[in-house]
Motif scaffolding. Structure first.
Motif, PDB file in Angstrom:
ATOM      1  N   MET A   1      67.435 -22.014  -4.497  1.00  0.00           N
ATOM      2  CA  MET A   1      66.461 -23.054  -4.850  1.00  0.00           C
ATOM      3  C   MET A   1      66.549 -24.228  -3.876  1.00  0.00           C
ATOM      4  O   MET A   1      65.533 -24.741  -3.411  1.00  0.00           O
ATOM      5  N   LEU A   2      67.778 -24.666  -3.608  1.00  0.00           N
ATOM      6  CA  LEU A   2      67.952 -25.773  -2.654  1.00  0.00           C
ATOM      7  C   LEU A   2      67.447 -25.390  -1.272  1.00  0.00           C
ATOM      8  O   LEU A   2      66.910 -26.228  -0.519  1.00  0.00           O
ATOM      9  N   THR A   3      67.639 -24.153  -0.920  1.00  0.00           N
ATOM     10  CA  THR A   3      67.169 -23.707   0.394  1.00  0.00           C
ATOM     11  C   THR A   3      65.654 -23.839   0.501  1.00  0.00           C
ATOM     12  O   THR A   3      65.113 -24.361   1.507  1.00  0.00           O
ATOM     13  N   TYR A   4      64.981 -23.351  -0.512  1.00  0.00           N
ATOM     14  CA  TYR A   4      63.511 -23.453  -0.498  1.00  0.00           C
ATOM     15  C   TYR A   4      63.056 -24.908  -0.496  1.00  0.00           C
ATOM     16  O   TYR A   4      62.087 -25.285   0.197  1.00  0.00           O
ATOM     17  N   LEU A   5      63.739 -25.744  -1.276  1.00  0.00           N
ATOM     18  CA  LEU A   5      63.374 -27.164  -1.328  1.00  0.00           C
ATOM     19  C   LEU A   5      63.609 -27.837   0.029  1.00  0.00           C
ATOM     20  O   LEU A   5      62.783 -28.640   0.523  1.00  0.00           O
ATOM     21  N   GLY A   6      64.759 -27.497   0.646  1.00  0.00           N
ATOM     22  CA  GLY A   6      65.049 -28.079   1.952  1.00  0.00           C
ATOM     23  C   GLY A   6      64.047 -27.649   3.003  1.00  0.00           C
ATOM     24  O   GLY A   6      63.571 -28.466   3.822  1.00  0.00           O
ATOM     25  N   ILE A   7      63.714 -26.379   3.012  1.00  0.00           N
ATOM     26  CA  ILE A   7      62.732 -25.878   3.982  1.00  0.00           C
ATOM     27  C   ILE A   7      61.375 -26.538   3.757  1.00  0.00           C
ATOM     28  O   ILE A   7      60.654 -26.891   4.708  1.00  0.00           O
ATOM     29  N   THR A   8      61.031 -26.726   2.472  1.00  0.00           N
ATOM     30  CA  THR A   8      59.757 -27.383   2.155  1.00  0.00           C
ATOM     31  C   THR A   8      59.736 -28.812   2.672  1.00  0.00           C
ATOM     32  O   THR A   8      58.719 -29.275   3.247  1.00  0.00           O
ATOM     33  N   MET A   9      60.869 -29.526   2.471  1.00  0.00           N
ATOM     34  CA  MET A   9      60.932 -30.912   2.970  1.00  0.00           C
ATOM     35  C   MET A   9      60.824 -30.963   4.492  1.00  0.00           C
ATOM     36  O   MET A   9      60.147 -31.842   5.067  1.00  0.00           O
ATOM     37  N   VAL A  10      61.475 -30.060   5.161  1.00  0.00           N
ATOM     38  CA  VAL A  10      61.382 -30.015   6.634  1.00  0.00           C
ATOM     39  C   VAL A  10      59.946 -29.716   7.072  1.00  0.00           C
ATOM     40  O   VAL A  10      59.412 -30.347   8.016  1.00  0.00           O
ATOM     41  N   PHE A  11      59.302 -28.792   6.404  1.00  0.00           N
ATOM     42  CA  PHE A  11      57.936 -28.427   6.754  1.00  0.00           C
ATOM     43  C   PHE A  11      56.987 -29.600   6.542  1.00  0.00           C
ATOM     44  O   PHE A  11      56.109 -29.877   7.394  1.00  0.00           O
ATOM     45  N   ILE A  12      57.169 -30.316   5.403  1.00  0.00           N
ATOM     46  CA  ILE A  12      56.295 -31.462   5.130  1.00  0.00           C
ATOM     47  C   ILE A  12      56.502 -32.547   6.190  1.00  0.00           C
ATOM     48  O   ILE A  12      55.545 -33.161   6.696  1.00  0.00           O
ATOM     49  N   GLY A  13      57.743 -32.832   6.582  1.00  0.00           N
ATOM     50  CA  GLY A  13      58.017 -33.862   7.594  1.00  0.00           C
ATOM     51  C   GLY A  13      57.400 -33.533   8.930  1.00  0.00           C
ATOM     52  O   GLY A  13      56.798 -34.399   9.602  1.00  0.00           O
ATOM     53  N   ILE A  14      57.555 -32.323   9.351  1.00  0.00           N
ATOM     54  CA  ILE A  14      56.984 -31.918  10.650  1.00  0.00           C
ATOM     55  C   ILE A  14      55.464 -31.971  10.600  1.00  0.00           C
ATOM     56  O   ILE A  14      54.789 -32.407  11.563  1.00  0.00           O
ATOM     57  N   VAL A  46      69.611 -30.440   5.832  1.00  0.00           N
ATOM     58  CA  VAL A  46      70.940 -30.420   5.188  1.00  0.00           C
ATOM     59  C   VAL A  46      70.920 -29.581   3.925  1.00  0.00           C
ATOM     60  O   VAL A  46      71.820 -28.768   3.673  1.00  0.00           O
ATOM     61  N   MET A  47      69.859 -29.786   3.128  1.00  0.00           N
ATOM     62  CA  MET A  47      69.775 -29.039   1.879  1.00  0.00           C
ATOM     63  C   MET A  47      69.652 -27.548   2.141  1.00  0.00           C
ATOM     64  O   MET A  47      70.312 -26.728   1.478  1.00  0.00           O
ATOM     65  N   SER A  48      68.849 -27.176   3.090  1.00  0.00           N
ATOM     66  CA  SER A  48      68.682 -25.752   3.376  1.00  0.00           C
ATOM     67  C   SER A  48      69.954 -25.153   3.969  1.00  0.00           C
ATOM     68  O   SER A  48      70.321 -24.013   3.671  1.00  0.00           O
ATOM     69  N   VAL A  49      70.625 -25.951   4.765  1.00  0.00           N
ATOM     70  CA  VAL A  49      71.864 -25.457   5.358  1.00  0.00           C
ATOM     71  C   VAL A  49      72.952 -25.309   4.302  1.00  0.00           C
ATOM     72  O   VAL A  49      73.645 -24.289   4.230  1.00  0.00           O
ATOM     73  N   ILE A  50      73.091 -26.355   3.489  1.00  0.00           N
ATOM     74  CA  ILE A  50      74.150 -26.315   2.465  1.00  0.00           C
ATOM     75  C   ILE A  50      73.896 -25.185   1.482  1.00  0.00           C
ATOM     76  O   ILE A  50      74.804 -24.419   1.138  1.00  0.00           O
ATOM     77  N   SER A  51      72.677 -25.091   0.992  1.00  0.00           N
ATOM     78  CA  SER A  51      72.375 -24.043   0.015  1.00  0.00           C
ATOM     79  C   SER A  51      72.457 -22.664   0.636  1.00  0.00           C
ATOM     80  O   SER A  51      72.735 -21.676  -0.060  1.00  0.00           O
ATOM     81  N   GLY A  52      72.180 -22.566   1.917  1.00  0.00           N
ATOM     82  CA  GLY A  52      72.296 -21.273   2.580  1.00  0.00           C
ATOM     83  C   GLY A  52      73.721 -20.921   2.899  1.00  0.00           C
ATOM     84  O   GLY A  52      74.076 -19.736   2.964  1.00  0.00           O
ATOM     85  N   MET A  53      74.567 -21.899   3.102  1.00  0.00           N
ATOM     86  CA  MET A  53      75.952 -21.636   3.451  1.00  0.00           C
ATOM     87  C   MET A  53      76.856 -21.464   2.233  1.00  0.00           C
ATOM     88  O   MET A  53      77.834 -20.726   2.305  1.00  0.00           O
ATOM     89  N   PHE A  54      76.528 -22.160   1.150  1.00  0.00           N
ATOM     90  CA  PHE A  54      77.413 -22.139  -0.027  1.00  0.00           C
ATOM     91  C   PHE A  54      76.607 -21.757  -1.291  1.00  0.00           C
ATOM     92  O   PHE A  54      75.386 -21.903  -1.337  1.00  0.00           O
ATOM     93  N   PHE A  55      77.359 -21.310  -2.273  1.00  0.00           N
ATOM     94  CA  PHE A  55      76.763 -21.051  -3.593  1.00  0.00           C
ATOM     95  C   PHE A  55      77.837 -21.271  -4.662  1.00  0.00           C
ATOM     96  O   PHE A  55      79.049 -21.224  -4.373  1.00  0.00           O
ATOM     97  N   TYR A  56      77.371 -21.473  -5.860  1.00  0.00           N
ATOM     98  CA  TYR A  56      78.308 -21.690  -6.979  1.00  0.00           C
ATOM     99  C   TYR A  56      78.355 -20.427  -7.840  1.00  0.00           C
ATOM    100  O   TYR A  56      77.332 -19.951  -8.344  1.00  0.00           O
ATOM    101  N   ALA A  57      79.545 -19.869  -7.998  1.00  0.00           N
ATOM    102  CA  ALA A  57      79.742 -18.660  -8.814  1.00  0.00           C
ATOM    103  C   ALA A  57      79.977 -19.065 -10.274  1.00  0.00           C
ATOM    104  O   ALA A  57      80.941 -19.775 -10.569  1.00  0.00           O
TER     105      ALA A  57
END
Length: 446
Positions: A1-14, A46-57
């Motif tokens: 979810m964070l990944t999608y949100l981060g990608i969306t924020m990056v897309f909107i900024g660009i 950052v959000m897309s990177v963090i969510s893509g790199m880590f997850f909570y089990a």
């Protein structure tokens, strides 16, 4: 979810950076300054990177992490772990799967997001009676062997697919085979526990291989062995199934077992059965018949125990009467024995009295004999005892009188040879004179 949100924020900024020069008069776009756009893009990255790199089990869930470069790992402990933009396949440690009979509103009731709940299906028993069977099954995955877990996760892709493509077909097949092994009548007559046992055993170890056989029908109705039995025509035959055995062990279908997927059956039970309406009617009639039979049986037992009670009461009264008679008999016996003892004592007393009387009689007889002898002597002498007494009395009186008037001879002759007889002579003279006078007095009286 964070990944999608981060990608969306990056897309909107660009996008804002690109279109802003063409919409200079737009007040909304002018609110997004260059600094704000850069901040949003950075936060999105950052959000897309963090969510893509880590997850909570989450606790109670195992994860298969598949990396983009082709490797994978298993995560079975809760907490934050790296996934490096890999793919996650979460599977619960225990998978609850339930078949539920809908209520009157065709609702399945309250459901849990962690349980897989479906409507119960209709299954046919060997006697063609159909019923919806509600079951509760809990399957546990193998987290100790990570290679096996990763293999199951890789082949099934998702937990839902594992349940739908592997577990539920096994559950359905187990229910189907178990229904073939018994009649509906058998189930309600006490074989429900066998149903659960067959059901769980097939889920754990594989499906039974069934073989057909033809058997004469001779079954009993609902209830225990004491209830009414429904005897079917002995000539009628029905096709039935039984477990095929080899060397004492049941033959099973190969490759059709949950063990092959590292799954363990924790629970497998039948929670409810909804019989078809026709069988419910028949079941109700049988229940009423059994209830009537039980009632008649209880009445018969009550009459039997009542008769036993009357018999026992009669025996008790008989025993009481026997005891009373025995008591009276004992009392009479004691009285008779007492009377006998008394009579015996009286007899002894009478015997003693008799002996005493006999002794007295002998004594009196002896005295009487002595008196009689004396009287006889007196009679021989010519006088009775009374006369003698009177005579002695009178003699004593007359002697005294005669002695006074007696005139003895002045001269008498004495024999010289009879010396010492003076007294006798005197007595003889006196006696002769007195006798003469007494004879004369007696004659005059007569």
């Amino acid at each position: 979810m964070l990944t999608y949100l981060g990608i969306t924020m990056v897309f909107i900024g660009i996008t804002i950076f690109i279109i802003k020069p063409f919409f200079k008069e737009s007040k909304t776009l002018h609110k997004f300054t260059r600094k704000r756009n850069l901040s949003m893009i950075i936060i999105g990255l950052v959000m897309s990177v963090i969510s893509g790199m880590f997850f909570y089990a989450e606790p109670g869930t195992a994860y298969a992490v598949q990396y983009p470069w082709g490797s994978q790992k298993a995560v079975v402990h809760q907490g934050i772990h790296t996934k490096m933009w890999g793919r996650l396949i979460p599977i619960q440690f225990e998978l609850p799967i339930k078949y539920v009979i809908p209520n009157k509103k065709n609702e399945l009731g309250e459901q849990s997001k962690y349980a897989n709940v479906d409507k119960a299906k209709y299954w046919a028993f060997s006697d063609a009676v159909k019923a919806r069977i509600a079951t509760s099954v809990v399957i546990s995955i193998n987290t100790a062997d990570q290679n096996q877990f990763l293999s199951v996760a890789d082949r099934n892709k998702t937990e839902r697919n594992l349940i739908r493509s592997r577990i539920i077909p096994n559950i359905d097949q187990s229910i189907k085979n178990t229904c073939k092994l018994m009649d509906a009548q058998d189930y309600i007559s006490g074989q429900a526990s066998d149903f659960d046992r067959y059901f769980k055993d097939q889920l754990e170890n594989g499906m039974y291989v069934l073989e057909e056989f033809i058997a004469n029908e001779n079954r009993e109705t609902i209830g225990d062995s004491a209830t009414v039995r429904t005897i079917v025509n002995k000539e009628s035959k029905q096709k039935r199934f039984r477990i095929k055995h080899r060397n004492g062990e049941p033959v099973r279908e190969k490759g059709n077992s949950l063990k092959g997927y590292g799954l363990t059956v924790v629970q497998a039970v039948v929670t409810e059965i909804d019989w078809e309406p026709e069988f419910d009617k028949r079941l109700q009639l049988q229940k009423e018949e059994v209830a009537q039979t039980q009632l008649e049986k209880q009445q018969a037992e009550r009459e039997f125990y009542r008769a036993q009670k009357e018999t026992a009461r009669g025996e008790a009264e008989k025993a009481a009467e026997r005891a009373r008679l025995e008591k009276e008999q004992i009392q009479k016996t004691i009285e008779a024995e007492t009377k006998a003892k008394v009579a015996e004592f009286n007899l002894i007393e009478e015997r003693k009295n008799y002996e005493v009387a006999q002794f007295k009689a002998k004594t009196q007889k002896t005295m009487a004999d002595a008196q009689s002898y004396e009287n006889a002597k007196l009679v021989t002498a010519g006088l009775t005892p009374q006369e003698r007494a009177e005579w002695e009395f009178k003699t004593s009186v007359n002697v005294a009188k005669q002695l006074k008037d007696l005139k003895l001879p002045e001269i008498y002759i004495q024999d010289g040879n009879k010396s010492g007889t003076d007294g006798n002579l005197l007595q003889s003279l006196i006696g002769a004179d007195l006798a003469k006078k007494m004879m004369s007095q007696k004659t005059s009286k007569e």
